[in-house]
Design an enzyme around this catalytic site. Structure first.
Site, PDB file in Angstrom:
ATOM      1  N   ASP A   8       0.865  -1.202   0.000  1.00  0.00           N
ATOM      2  CA  ASP A   8       0.000   0.000   0.000  1.00  0.00           C
ATOM      3  C   ASP A   8       0.891   1.239   0.000  1.00  0.00           C
ATOM      4  O   ASP A   8       1.785   1.380   0.831  1.00  0.00           O
ATOM      5  CB  ASP A   8      -0.912  -0.035   1.232  1.00  0.00           C
ATOM      6  CG  ASP A   8      -1.915   1.118   1.267  1.00  0.00           C
ATOM      7  OD1 ASP A   8      -3.105   0.853   1.470  1.00  0.00           O
ATOM      8  OD2 ASP A   8      -1.509   2.284   1.122  1.00  0.00           O
ATOM      9  N   ASP A 106      -4.203   2.458  -4.830  1.00  0.00           N
ATOM     10  CA  ASP A 106      -2.826   2.428  -4.318  1.00  0.00           C
ATOM     11  C   ASP A 106      -2.464   1.175  -3.544  1.00  0.00           C
ATOM     12  O   ASP A 106      -1.469   1.162  -2.850  1.00  0.00           O
ATOM     13  CB  ASP A 106      -2.527   3.690  -3.493  1.00  0.00           C
ATOM     14  CG  ASP A 106      -3.008   3.567  -2.066  1.00  0.00           C
ATOM     15  OD1 ASP A 106      -4.031   2.907  -1.837  1.00  0.00           O
ATOM     16  OD2 ASP A 106      -2.337   4.126  -1.178  1.00  0.00           O
ATOM     17  N   GLU A 107      -3.251   0.113  -3.663  1.00  0.00           N
ATOM     18  CA  GLU A 107      -2.863  -1.088  -2.931  1.00  0.00           C
ATOM     19  C   GLU A 107      -3.156  -2.359  -3.720  1.00  0.00           C
ATOM     20  O   GLU A 107      -4.103  -2.416  -4.494  1.00  0.00           O
ATOM     21  CB  GLU A 107      -3.528  -1.150  -1.547  1.00  0.00           C
ATOM     22  CG  GLU A 107      -5.008  -1.185  -1.597  1.00  0.00           C
ATOM     23  CD  GLU A 107      -5.669  -1.080  -0.226  1.00  0.00           C
ATOM     24  OE1 GLU A 107      -5.239  -1.749   0.721  1.00  0.00           O
ATOM     25  OE2 GLU A 107      -6.652  -0.321  -0.136  1.00  0.00           O
TER      26      GLU A 107
HETATM   27  P1  TTP Z   1      -5.157   5.041   1.558  1.00  0.00           P
HETATM   28  O1  TTP Z   1      -4.158   4.025   1.120  1.00  0.00           O
HETATM   29  O2  TTP Z   1      -6.202   4.627   2.515  1.00  0.00           O
HETATM   30  O3  TTP Z   1      -4.404   6.280   2.240  1.00  0.00           O
HETATM   31  P2  TTP Z   1      -3.033   6.964   1.847  1.00  0.00           P
HETATM   32  O4  TTP Z   1      -2.322   6.241   0.763  1.00  0.00           O
HETATM   33  O5  TTP Z   1      -3.320   8.410   1.577  1.00  0.00           O
HETATM   34  O6  TTP Z   1      -2.213   6.925   3.189  1.00  0.00           O
HETATM   35  P3  TTP Z   1      -1.551   5.652   3.900  1.00  0.00           P
HETATM   36  O7  TTP Z   1      -1.816   4.471   3.028  1.00  0.00           O
HETATM   37  O8  TTP Z   1      -0.103   5.982   3.999  1.00  0.00           O
HETATM   38  O9  TTP Z   1      -2.210   5.563   5.229  1.00  0.00           O
HETATM   39  O10 TTP Z   1      -5.884   5.658   0.308  1.00  0.00           O
HETATM   40  C1  TTP Z   1      -5.245   5.829  -0.953  1.00  0.00           C
HETATM   41  C2  TTP Z   1      -5.708   7.096  -1.607  1.00  0.00           C
HETATM   42  O11 TTP Z   1      -7.127   7.074  -1.778  1.00  0.00           O
HETATM   43  C3  TTP Z   1      -5.420   8.351  -0.793  1.00  0.00           C
HETATM   44  O12 TTP Z   1      -4.136   8.868  -1.043  1.00  0.00           O
HETATM   45  C4  TTP Z   1      -6.521   9.281  -1.216  1.00  0.00           C
HETATM   46  C5  TTP Z   1      -7.665   8.377  -1.580  1.00  0.00           C
HETATM   47  N1  TTP Z   1      -8.682   8.382  -0.496  1.00  0.00           N
HETATM   48  C6  TTP Z   1      -9.778   9.227  -0.609  1.00  0.00           C
HETATM   49  O13 TTP Z   1      -9.923   9.933  -1.612  1.00  0.00           O
HETATM   50  N2  TTP Z   1     -10.695   9.258   0.411  1.00  0.00           N
HETATM   51  C7  TTP Z   1     -10.573   8.502   1.546  1.00  0.00           C
HETATM   52  O14 TTP Z   1     -11.432   8.565   2.456  1.00  0.00           O
HETATM   53  C8  TTP Z   1      -9.426   7.632   1.652  1.00  0.00           C
HETATM   54  C9  TTP Z   1      -9.237   6.773   2.879  1.00  0.00           C
HETATM   55  C10 TTP Z   1      -8.528   7.604   0.612  1.00  0.00           C
HETATM   56 MG    MG Z   2      -2.107   4.182   0.878  1.00  0.00          MG
END
Ligand code: TTP
Ligand code: MG
Length: 355
Positions: A8, A106-107
């Site tokens: 991720d 992103d994962e």
């Molecule tokens: P995540 O992987 O949940 O978050 P992240 O990559 O920003 O942070 P980390 O993994 O380091 O904790 O989500 C991936 C992307 O999806 C995030 O960059 C933005 C988007 N997103 C939203 O638009 N709304 C949301 O509520 C969430 C959780 C994520």
């Molecule tokens: Mg992320």
């Protein structure tokens, strides 16, 4: 025994912005709706770790984020750009295992059973994935390694930011035991409230509860809840992730300004999209409304909700709230609704779907 990894990206949208705007590095950055000096509507999509330090997080109203830290850097969401980087990242990860499943922008999970020799080798493999992604894209990520998808996912959370966390099969139950119930993957806000009201605090409380009692209170999901709390998850890494978004469009026979006609069209399309989502086992976080007027002007507006959903009502109400911000006096030729930021779960993992 299987070895599964979840990779991720760290604060993905912000990290993408930092790539093209190096000057914002090291400063608190928030990507999301326009704060409009504190009166802006909409939510935070993500914040970097510098901004998270102040309590800013995904899903929070942008006005709240602004109140917390006015001088943070606020940037709008540029999804096509993040998608283009996501495609590069996913192509790299795919190179590390044929069993690859992308679950959001992103994962991705990979099954590395038979690819790595043992746990030690798995950690070295994860390090090489991180290195390659960093070298080729400039982005950091975290990797969770476990005996199944659930543990890999939760290990990844524990690894963040920029880490690797291995949880072996015989450590899984203990790894989860002391975490608050909200942390158990698949437990939504409502589910957590209900569990708390029943006296559950830690994941171990669920693990040790009688599954029959959980079934009586939560239906089939109660059983799954019990298994998850015990670190058990048999779902496979599904290799053919192709669906990125699901949508419907309608061109009116006669261009119209009639609100009721437009609302009815949106309602019908929302229901069709929700049906398709359920059929394919996806939930969404983002709704996009497309309107083309009779002069061929086109509006494309999206909204990210703060939770994941697969319901027609959420699609409809989000589409309507976007629509209410658009001009209503112009003749509409075509209208469409689309959901994206899809996440795939085995069956339905969200407890709220059973409440
Ligand atoms: P995540 O992987 O949940 O978050 P992240 O990559 O920003 O942070 P980390 O993994 O380091 O904790 O989500 C991936 C992307 O999806 C995030 O960059 C933005 C988007 N997103 C939203 O638009 N709304 C949301 O509520 C969430 C959780 C994520
Ligand atoms: Mg992320």
């Amino acid at each position: 025994m299987r070895t599964i990894m979840l990779i991720d990206m760290d604060s993905f949208f912000v990290a993408c912005e930092e790539l093209r705007k190096p000057e914002i590095r090291g400063k608190p950055v928030v990507v999301g709706a326009d704060p409009k000096g504190g009166s802006g509507r909409g939510v935070v999509s993500t914040a970097n770790y510098e901004a998270r330090r102040y309590g800013i997080k995904s899903g929070m109203p942008i006005s709240t984020a602004y109140r917390i830290k006015k001088d943070a850097i606020f940037l709008p969401v540029d999804e096509p750009y993040y998608e283009s980087i996501s495609r590069r990242v996913m192509a790299i990860i795919r190179g590390f295992s044929e069993k690859f499943e992308q679950v959001s922008i992103d994962e991705a999970y990979i099954d590395v059973t038979g690819v790595v020799k043992d746990y030690e080798d798995a950690v070295a493999y994860a390090a090489s994935i991180k290195e390659k992604i960093l070298a080729e894209t400039g982005l950091k990520c975290s990797v969770g390694i476990g005996p199944n998808k659930l543990i890999a996912k939760m290990a990844c959370e524990a690894a963040k930011p920029n880490g690797i966390r291995l949880v072996k099969e015989d450590e899984a139950k203990q790894f989860l035991a002391d975490m608050p119930i909200e942390k158990l993957y698949g437990v939504g806000r409502k589910g957590a409230e209900k569990l708390r009201a029943m006296g559950f605090k830690k994941i171990a409380d669920i693990a040790n509860a009688n599954p029959v009692m959980l079934f009586e209170n939560f239906g089939a999901y109660g059983i799954e809840l019990s298994r998850s709390a015990n670190g058990i998850d048999e779902s496979e890494v599904i290799s053919d992730y192709t669906v990125k978004s699901i949508g419907r469009e309608l061109t009116f026979d006669v261009d119209t300004v009639d609100m009721l006609t437009i609302r009815n069209a949106l309602k019908k399309m929302s229901e069709e999209v929700a049906e398709e989502l359920k059929r394919q086992g996806f939930s969404f976080k983002r709704v996009t409304l497309k309107i083309r007027y009779s002069n061929f002007d086109e509006h494309l507006k999206s909204k990210t909700i703060s939770y994941i959903s697969n319901s027609a009502e959420t699609i409809y109400s989000t589409a309507i709230s976007i629509y209410s911000g658009l001009p209503h006096e112009k003749l509409v030729r075509k209208i469409g609704v689309r959901v994206s930021s899809l996440e795939k779960y085995k069956g339905q993992r969200k407890i709220r779907d059973y409440l």
